[in-house]
Design an enzyme around this catalytic site. Structure first.
Site, short mmCIF file in Angstrom:
data_model
loop_
_atom_site.label_atom_id
_atom_site.label_comp_id
_atom_site.label_asym_id
_atom_site.label_seq_id
_atom_site.Cartn_x
_atom_site.Cartn_y
_atom_site.Cartn_z
N GLU A 48 0.89 -1.17 0.00
CA GLU A 48 0.00 0.00 0.00
C GLU A 48 0.92 1.21 0.00
O GLU A 48 1.45 1.58 1.04
CB GLU A 48 -0.87 0.01 1.27
N CYS A 90 -2.33 9.33 2.36
CA CYS A 90 -2.06 8.61 1.10
C CYS A 90 -3.17 8.88 0.10
O CYS A 90 -2.93 9.03 -1.09
CB CYS A 90 -1.91 7.13 1.38
P1 NAD Z 1 8.17 5.09 4.70
O1 NAD Z 1 8.20 4.36 3.42
O2 NAD Z 1 9.25 6.05 4.98
O3 NAD Z 1 8.14 4.09 5.94
C1 NAD Z 1 7.14 3.13 6.09
C2 NAD Z 1 7.63 2.04 7.01
O4 NAD Z 1 8.65 1.30 6.35
C3 NAD Z 1 8.23 2.51 8.32
O5 NAD Z 1 7.75 1.67 9.34
C4 NAD Z 1 9.71 2.31 8.10
O6 NAD Z 1 10.44 2.09 9.29
C5 NAD Z 1 9.73 1.09 7.24
N1 NAD Z 1 10.96 0.89 6.45
C6 NAD Z 1 11.83 1.81 5.98
N2 NAD Z 1 12.81 1.21 5.27
C7 NAD Z 1 12.56 -0.12 5.30
C8 NAD Z 1 13.19 -1.25 4.74
N3 NAD Z 1 14.29 -1.16 4.00
N4 NAD Z 1 12.65 -2.47 4.96
C9 NAD Z 1 11.50 -2.60 5.68
N5 NAD Z 1 10.87 -1.57 6.23
C10 NAD Z 1 11.38 -0.33 6.04
O7 NAD Z 1 6.74 5.79 4.71
P2 NAD Z 1 6.19 6.82 5.77
O8 NAD Z 1 6.90 8.11 5.56
O9 NAD Z 1 6.18 6.22 7.13
O10 NAD Z 1 4.68 6.96 5.32
C11 NAD Z 1 4.24 7.84 4.35
C12 NAD Z 1 4.00 7.14 3.05
O11 NAD Z 1 3.05 6.10 3.26
C13 NAD Z 1 3.40 8.02 1.99
O12 NAD Z 1 3.99 7.76 0.75
C14 NAD Z 1 1.94 7.60 1.97
O13 NAD Z 1 1.28 7.86 0.77
C15 NAD Z 1 2.04 6.16 2.26
N6 NAD Z 1 0.78 5.62 2.77
C16 NAD Z 1 0.05 4.77 1.99
C17 NAD Z 1 -1.16 4.26 2.45
C18 NAD Z 1 -2.00 3.33 1.63
O14 NAD Z 1 -2.89 2.71 2.16
N7 NAD Z 1 -1.79 3.18 0.34
C19 NAD Z 1 -1.61 4.61 3.73
C20 NAD Z 1 -0.86 5.49 4.48
C21 NAD Z 1 0.34 5.98 3.99
#
Ligand code: NAD
Length: 487
Positions: free
Chosen positions: A236, A270
């Site tokens: 997502e 998102c």
């Molecule tokens: P992010 O990608 O920076 O982090 C998301 C998660 O991934 C965090 O828990 C982080 O610690 C983890 N992570 C980071 N690197 C990783 C790796 N190499 N391996 C495994 N896990 C890792 O995103 P964010 O800044 O926390 O959230 C914002 C983003 O999320 C925006 O792009 C938003 O659009 C998206 N989002 C999407 C939805 C949806 O349902 N489609 C919902 C909410 C947010």
């Protein structure tokens, strides 16, 4: 966000104060959590026991909702009433998933067809095993819940890693689980805390599936890490959702909805509306209505600060680049601190970052288009495809526009409503990811589909046997011709 290599801190984005200190779980700690989850009896407990446990968790969260909303306010920054709305929607999903899992995942009988006439045939939906859930910070209750409760309701134990920006909220949810759920099932939900390295360790810890919600770039890394062991992923990712407003729309209601879709949660949604395409002569009155409403909003009051400090620079780059390329800011236009003012941009070039990339701030670009076809072409002209919205009073035109969206969800005459309907699946297209949370599809996403046949009666002629006779061979050939030679 770090206190020592073994721990890290989460901060209040409005004040910079420390909210909590959390362990940075390493690969051993993550593997131990997966082992504890795997050893739980959750998968074999049956639907009624799981439903009771999920309900107990739901009631516990609801009873302590003020505590949770206050924590969301301090760790994520959103106003308390917005936190309360988020918790309410999350609990509706928790209720739905628990109530409907048995029905949706009951399996079904299938007609065996002529070649297996003497067999019964059925489809079963079985739990996968331990599911890893990695969550973001922007909706720290609702987005993880979209995976947690559907994975749990389908019979899978879960190891959850919340964002390093909102670990306290993740820990609170798991603590509420632990105090609500019977002792023999309590290990089915495990918490691990940390950043990218902890998340990467979870992908490699022997899990059966990984449900990721976060940015597209991290989604790619998560998928690569999971590919090492052929672990399936649900992604997502981000969005760049568009709204289309026609001359047939209630323009004031559309302005109200679009503003909420774009600026609530500081635009850190998102599914947030980031672009608006307005058809023909609706443009001037719509922009006037939108600007008048936007001018009344105050950052830090109507919505919170930008949660992640690094995002402020992204928002600034998008706004400054647009202005440098001839756009005008009808409200806002300066991005100095984490309190970003309501920003309405017009005349933005279509290839500008503000139109093409996820801004994740309280900004909207508004563009005039000639007709519905151009509106859809523009709306669909980014790599993302998460949600979308259409505003038009006539049912047929609205439906046609909704159909034209290249996205996982779309709402007519409102924004983001689909996310609050538990029976509707949620997920993206293209750079917004794949797989579905929520609804029946969200339950099926966390199951393994198994096909089963059972011989009911033994027939004298066996098609799949070395004992096959020449008569059977002849019959086989006749059967083939009779069934498939003629149209
Ligand atoms: P992010 O990608 O920076 O982090 C998301 C998660 O991934 C965090 O828990 C982080 O610690 C983890 N992570 C980071 N690197 C990783 C790796 N190499 N391996 C495994 N896990 C890792 O995103 P964010 O800044 O926390 O959230 C914002 C983003 O999320 C925006 O792009 C938003 O659009 C998206 N989002 C999407 C939805 C949806 O349902 N489609 C919902 C909410 C947010």
């Amino acid at each position: 966000v770090s206190a020592s290599p073994e721990t890290f801190e989460s901060l209040d984005p409005a004040t910079g104060e420390v909210v909590g200190t959390w362990p940075t779980d390493d690969a051993d700690a993550v593997r131990a959590a997966v082992a504890r989850a795997a050893a739980s009896s959750w998968s074999t407990a049956g639907y009624p026991a799981r439903r009771r446990a999920l309900n107990a968790w739901r009631h516990e969260i609801a009873r302590r909702c003020d505590e949770l909303a206050a924590l969301v306010h301090s760790e994520n920054g959103k106003p308390v009433p917005d936190a309360m709305l988020e918790i309410l929607v999350a609990l509706d999903h928790l209720a739905w998933s628990g109530a409907h899992a048995a029905r949706v995942l009951r399996g079904r009988r299938v007609r065996p067809g002529i070649l297996a006439l003497n067999h019964a045939a059925a489809v079963r939906h079985e739990p996968l095993g331990v599911v890893g859930v990695i969550g973001p910070w922007n909706y720290p209750v609702l987005t993880p819940m979209g995976s947690l409760c559907y994975a749990l309701a389908a019979g899978n134990p879960v190891v959850y890693k919340p964002s390093e920006y909102t670990p306290g909220i993740g820990a609170w949810l798991v603590e509420a689980w632990r105090s609500a759920v019977p002792a023999d099932l309590v290990e089915a939900l495990q918490l691990v805390t940390g950043g990218a390295a902890t998340g990467a360790a979870l992908c490699r810890a022997g899990i059966a599936k990984l449900a990721f919600t976060g940015s597209e770039s991290t989604g790619r890394r998560v998928m690569a890490q999971c590919a090492e062991n052929l672990v399936p992923v649900l992604l997502e990712c981000g969005g760049k959702d568009a709204a289309i407003v026609t001359e047939g729309a209630d323009l004031d209601a559309a302005a109200d909805a679009v503003l909420w879709g774009g600026l609530s949660n500081g635009g850190q949604t998102c599914l947030g509306i980031e672009r608006v395409y307005v058809v023909g002569r609706a443009y001037e009155p719509f922009v006037a209505a939108l600007t008048a409403r936007a001018a009344k909003l105050t950052a830090g009051q109507d919505y919170g600060p930008i949660t992640m400090p690094a995002q402020v620079a992204v928002i600034r780059r998008h706004v400054e680049q647009a202005l440098a390329r001839g756009a005008r800011a009808l409200t806002g236009g300066r991005v100095d601190t984490a309190l970003v003012p309501p920003t309405v941009l017009v005349d933005v070039p279509l290839d500008a970052a503000a139109v093409q990339e996820e801004t994740f701030g309280p900004t909207l670009t508004v563009t005039r288009v000639a007709d519905d076809d151009e509106a859809l072409r523009q709306a669909n002209a980014t790599p993302y495809g998460l949600g979308g919205a259409v505003f038009d009073r006539s049912g047929r035109r609205g439906a046609r526009l909704a159909e034209g969206f290249r996205s996982g969800m779309v709402s007519v005459n409102s924004v983001m409503t689909f996310a609050s309907v538990p029976g509707l699946p949620m997920g993206g297209v293209g750079a917004s990811g794949f797989g579905r949370t929520h609804g029946p599809e969200g339950l099926l996403e966390f199951t393994r589909t198994k096909a089963v046949t059972r011989e009911r009666v033994r027939l004298p002629l066996a098609l799949s046997s070395f004992e096959r006779t020449t008569n059977t061979d002849r019959l086989l050939r006749l059967l083939l011709k009779a069934r498939h030679a003629r149209g």
